[in-house]
Design an enzyme around this catalytic site. Sequence first.
Site, PDB file in Angstrom:
ATOM      1  N   PHE A 281       0.843  -1.204   0.000  1.00  0.00           N
ATOM      2  CA  PHE A 281       0.000   0.000   0.000  1.00  0.00           C
ATOM      3  C   PHE A 281       0.879   1.255   0.000  1.00  0.00           C
ATOM      4  O   PHE A 281       1.849   1.351   0.749  1.00  0.00           O
ATOM      5  CB  PHE A 281      -0.882  -0.018   1.253  1.00  0.00           C
ATOM      6  CG  PHE A 281      -1.696   1.229   1.468  1.00  0.00           C
ATOM      7  CD1 PHE A 281      -2.900   1.412   0.811  1.00  0.00           C
ATOM      8  CD2 PHE A 281      -1.254   2.229   2.337  1.00  0.00           C
ATOM      9  CE1 PHE A 281      -3.656   2.571   1.019  1.00  0.00           C
ATOM     10  CE2 PHE A 281      -2.005   3.383   2.547  1.00  0.00           C
ATOM     11  CZ  PHE A 281      -3.209   3.546   1.883  1.00  0.00           C
ATOM     12  N   ASP A 478     -20.734 -13.017  -8.503  1.00  0.00           N
ATOM     13  CA  ASP A 478     -19.632 -13.916  -8.132  1.00  0.00           C
ATOM     14  C   ASP A 478     -18.278 -13.235  -8.342  1.00  0.00           C
ATOM     15  O   ASP A 478     -18.165 -12.211  -9.047  1.00  0.00           O
ATOM     16  CB  ASP A 478     -19.737 -15.193  -8.996  1.00  0.00           C
ATOM     17  CG  ASP A 478     -19.169 -16.412  -8.303  1.00  0.00           C
ATOM     18  OD1 ASP A 478     -18.440 -16.255  -7.314  1.00  0.00           O
ATOM     19  OD2 ASP A 478     -19.443 -17.539  -8.789  1.00  0.00           O
ATOM     20  N   ASN A 480     -14.312 -14.982  -8.558  1.00  0.00           N
ATOM     21  CA  ASN A 480     -13.700 -16.294  -8.371  1.00  0.00           C
ATOM     22  C   ASN A 480     -12.187 -16.361  -8.434  1.00  0.00           C
ATOM     23  O   ASN A 480     -11.642 -17.420  -8.757  1.00  0.00           O
ATOM     24  CB  ASN A 480     -14.278 -17.269  -9.408  1.00  0.00           C
ATOM     25  CG  ASN A 480     -15.650 -17.738  -8.989  1.00  0.00           C
ATOM     26  OD1 ASN A 480     -15.842 -18.195  -7.862  1.00  0.00           O
ATOM     27  ND2 ASN A 480     -16.627 -17.598  -9.870  1.00  0.00           N
ATOM     28  N   CYS A 526     -21.037 -13.303  -3.617  1.00  0.00           N
ATOM     29  CA  CYS A 526     -20.438 -14.636  -3.714  1.00  0.00           C
ATOM     30  C   CYS A 526     -18.985 -14.434  -4.129  1.00  0.00           C
ATOM     31  O   CYS A 526     -18.678 -13.525  -4.899  1.00  0.00           O
ATOM     32  CB  CYS A 526     -21.190 -15.450  -4.767  1.00  0.00           C
ATOM     33  SG  CYS A 526     -20.513 -17.086  -5.061  1.00  0.00           S
ATOM     34  N   GLY A 528     -16.372 -17.443  -4.913  1.00  0.00           N
ATOM     35  CA  GLY A 528     -15.981 -18.841  -4.743  1.00  0.00           C
ATOM     36  C   GLY A 528     -16.574 -19.346  -3.430  1.00  0.00           C
ATOM     37  O   GLY A 528     -15.872 -19.872  -2.581  1.00  0.00           O
ATOM     38  N   GLY A 529     -17.894 -19.124  -3.265  1.00  0.00           N
ATOM     39  CA  GLY A 529     -18.537 -19.357  -1.966  1.00  0.00           C
ATOM     40  C   GLY A 529     -18.368 -18.110  -1.119  1.00  0.00           C
ATOM     41  O   GLY A 529     -18.656 -17.001  -1.556  1.00  0.00           O
ATOM     42  N   ASP A 534     -18.395 -10.198   4.256  1.00  0.00           N
ATOM     43  CA  ASP A 534     -18.008  -9.133   5.190  1.00  0.00           C
ATOM     44  C   ASP A 534     -19.106  -8.080   5.236  1.00  0.00           C
ATOM     45  O   ASP A 534     -19.993  -8.039   4.375  1.00  0.00           O
ATOM     46  CB  ASP A 534     -16.665  -8.522   4.764  1.00  0.00           C
ATOM     47  CG  ASP A 534     -16.685  -8.012   3.328  1.00  0.00           C
ATOM     48  OD1 ASP A 534     -17.332  -6.979   3.093  1.00  0.00           O
ATOM     49  OD2 ASP A 534     -16.073  -8.641   2.440  1.00  0.00           O
ATOM     50  N   GLU A 614     -39.157 -37.956  -2.052  1.00  0.00           N
ATOM     51  CA  GLU A 614     -38.233 -36.842  -1.784  1.00  0.00           C
ATOM     52  C   GLU A 614     -38.856 -35.514  -2.216  1.00  0.00           C
ATOM     53  O   GLU A 614     -38.738 -34.497  -1.523  1.00  0.00           O
ATOM     54  CB  GLU A 614     -36.905 -37.067  -2.519  1.00  0.00           C
ATOM     55  CG  GLU A 614     -36.060 -38.170  -1.885  1.00  0.00           C
ATOM     56  CD  GLU A 614     -34.876 -38.563  -2.750  1.00  0.00           C
ATOM     57  OE1 GLU A 614     -33.768 -38.679  -2.211  1.00  0.00           O
ATOM     58  OE2 GLU A 614     -35.064 -38.780  -3.979  1.00  0.00           O
TER      59      GLU A 614
HETATM   60  C1  DGJ Z   1     -18.409 -20.193  -7.661  1.00  0.00           C
HETATM   61  C2  DGJ Z   1     -19.694 -20.092  -6.901  1.00  0.00           C
HETATM   62  O1  DGJ Z   1     -19.449 -20.040  -5.542  1.00  0.00           O
HETATM   63  C3  DGJ Z   1     -20.591 -21.244  -7.315  1.00  0.00           C
HETATM   64  O2  DGJ Z   1     -21.755 -21.247  -6.547  1.00  0.00           O
HETATM   65  C4  DGJ Z   1     -20.904 -21.104  -8.767  1.00  0.00           C
HETATM   66  O3  DGJ Z   1     -21.652 -19.957  -8.990  1.00  0.00           O
HETATM   67  C5  DGJ Z   1     -19.624 -21.088  -9.585  1.00  0.00           C
HETATM   68  N1  DGJ Z   1     -18.703 -20.103  -9.083  1.00  0.00           N
HETATM   69  C6  DGJ Z   1     -19.918 -20.808 -11.024  1.00  0.00           C
HETATM   70  O4  DGJ Z   1     -18.785 -20.671 -11.765  1.00  0.00           O
END
Ligand code: DGJ
Length: 729
Positions: A281, A478, A480, A526, A528-529, A534, A614
């Site tokens: 930084f 998302d 990722n 989101c 990557g989950g 935060d 189910e």
């Molecule tokens: C990561 C996300 O967390 C997943 O739920 C899904 O949306 C994939 N990316 C898709 O690429």
Amino acid sequence: MSIRYIEETGQLILETRSTSYQMKIDSLGYLNHLYYGPKVETTDMSYPYRIYDHGFSGNPYDMRNNRAFSLDSMPQEYTSFGVGDFRVSSIAASCSDGSRCAEFRYEKHEIIDGKYSIPGLPSVYDSGAVAQTLIVTLIDNAANIRIKLYYGVFESLDIITRAAEISNAGYEIVWLRKASSMCLELPFGKWDMIHFHGRHCMERQPERVPLFHGIHTLSSGRGMSSHQHNPFVILCDHEATEDSGTCYGMMLMYSGNHKTEIELDQFDSTRVVMGLSDDRFRWELAPNTSLHTPEVILTCADGLTELSHRYHRVIRNNVVRGAYKLSHRPVLINNWEAMYFDLNEEKLLALADKAASLGIELFVLDDGWFKNRVDDNAALGDWVPDEKKLPNGLDSLIEKINAKGMKFGLWVEPEMVSEDSDLYRAHPDWALTAPNRAPMMARNQLVLDLSRQEVHEYIFNTLSDLLSKYNITYIKWDFNRPLSDVYSRSTPSPRQGEVAHRYYLSLYKIYERLTEKFPNVLFEGCAGGGGRFDAGMLHYAPQIWCSDNTDPISRLTIQYGTSFGYPMSSVGAHVSATPNHQTGRLTPLSTRGIVAMSGAFGYELDLLKLSDGELAEIKEQVARFKEIEPIVHNGLFYRLSSMQESGHYFAWQFVSPEKDRSLVNIVVTNPLANSTPIHVRLKGLDPDALYSVDGEFECSGSALMKAGYTFTRLTGDYPALQVDIKQVK
Ligand code: DGJ
């Protein structure tokens, strides 16, 4: 008045319902920290400090004959740097003359009604809870740096917020190298640190360790708040439990690089410095400009449960905004784990059809819907529907889904670009890459340079066009990969150290513009989950996909850890297939339902592969969730088991705000043969009320809380139960 100034003593006092915070301007103008903790009456809290020569700790020039006066042992509200306080500092800079020291003294203060906001950054807002603001200004006239310390006091919520504004009061550039949001001193006491570490698919695992001498650093330099170290930490008494013991919570409302340093020093005093990470930084502070730091949300509570309740309340009511803040969140079906990239209109409509028949309200089309997106190697950046997979167009798909009575939601990853995309071919310089260096790839994609105005506009316009053109009521946003090779082609080389933070200023602005323009769209964050889970993100997206791990047994610890700081309404949680795609584990549908129903609920599996039995069970779960959602999302949450102690089960409870209904949940992770019964003391009920327990028997609230409740014996693989407790009198 929750903020007071006592002129005779120089004390500044902040008070909430059950806490006091005191600082004092001393005779030389240093702003000393005196106290933060359980409420004390108006005592001058300087009395516990014994001033004596601490040995080998230097003295400010003004006090050269007084060896007892040392910045190295004084608790401070915000530190100086390079002038004799050798502990972790709140700020660092290279001044225009090349010196790297500054010593801040009080200039003025003001107390104003209402809560300050921070230009360009998310912050806790005043919503009915009457807040006050204190701004204390400090200055160093040699370094020409002025610091405004902001304190927001939410008396009824027992919350204090802090942030800093650092400005250049001179005529030459100052290079900021560290800019923290706060320094909090706990000069007395011995503390455990609870922090929330993790990894992809295993976020926010709580770890409790006693502080030892030295500096403990919790940080992320990944360009995201991260799966690895959540920007939230608790310091508590060694003896603190869910129900009692002094517990301090510190939560940074920021989604980028952050750092928390906790130093237990030579005199057994604890200092916490929290804010932007100083890793790579460097900020050019031109004359008359300032840098605002992100906000820290502080509380001090008796017991971990009370601490969590305060964070849940303030996040639900004063962080989250928009139409979905406290209202019903649609039960959704997401097609990702049902078909991944192998999707087409026919399959989507078949899934939607089944989902609609079960009462599911929102269909979410995840990754793979745009042109050339056959796998995760290409096409990010080209947000045009794929004509092969959707030959009748996205519009037609949405219309057909709407005709089934369902709303439509769409997945996007707008901050990213694939090398194999029209966007990258047209604008290779829009990606963050360093000159003459092949960049790190992650998921074979690059990150767009959001600090560039053209990129900012491109992302805003792309999303705005999608939302205007199609009937989309939900966006899954998302992200990722981490930020690496952070270099912007549009920033002069001396200022590259600003890019990572400018990225987030731009991202927040995009979100701000979009949420303003499309107030009825529900955003789900989101990364990557749960890699960007935060309070900063929650200001724009009321819910966040908590983890890519949908295994309910893994989710128990992930959701347990998340619950310390974040309300369950923010926790995206889905029922997925068995065997689970991440762990291969087999679990009952009822267990998957009970775990997912403790968050922002949905499904993520191929309903067409399920038996009639189910499907019938899912239909019941959906109806059940719609009925219990107000308690789950807006009630009080209690952890009834501790990850460390209970060993073979997890139990948790929701109680309605009126205390007339409660849901007690248990999942047995390792049923033991001929084991002792599982017995828990319930919490939060009205002791004088009479409750019906699952319609099985009636019992007083005091008995359920004091004598407790014994679960029926549960056997088999990962059995679960939700006990419904309703007030009858
Ligand atoms: C990561 C996300 O967390 C997943 O739920 C899904 O949306 C994939 N990316 C898709 O690429």
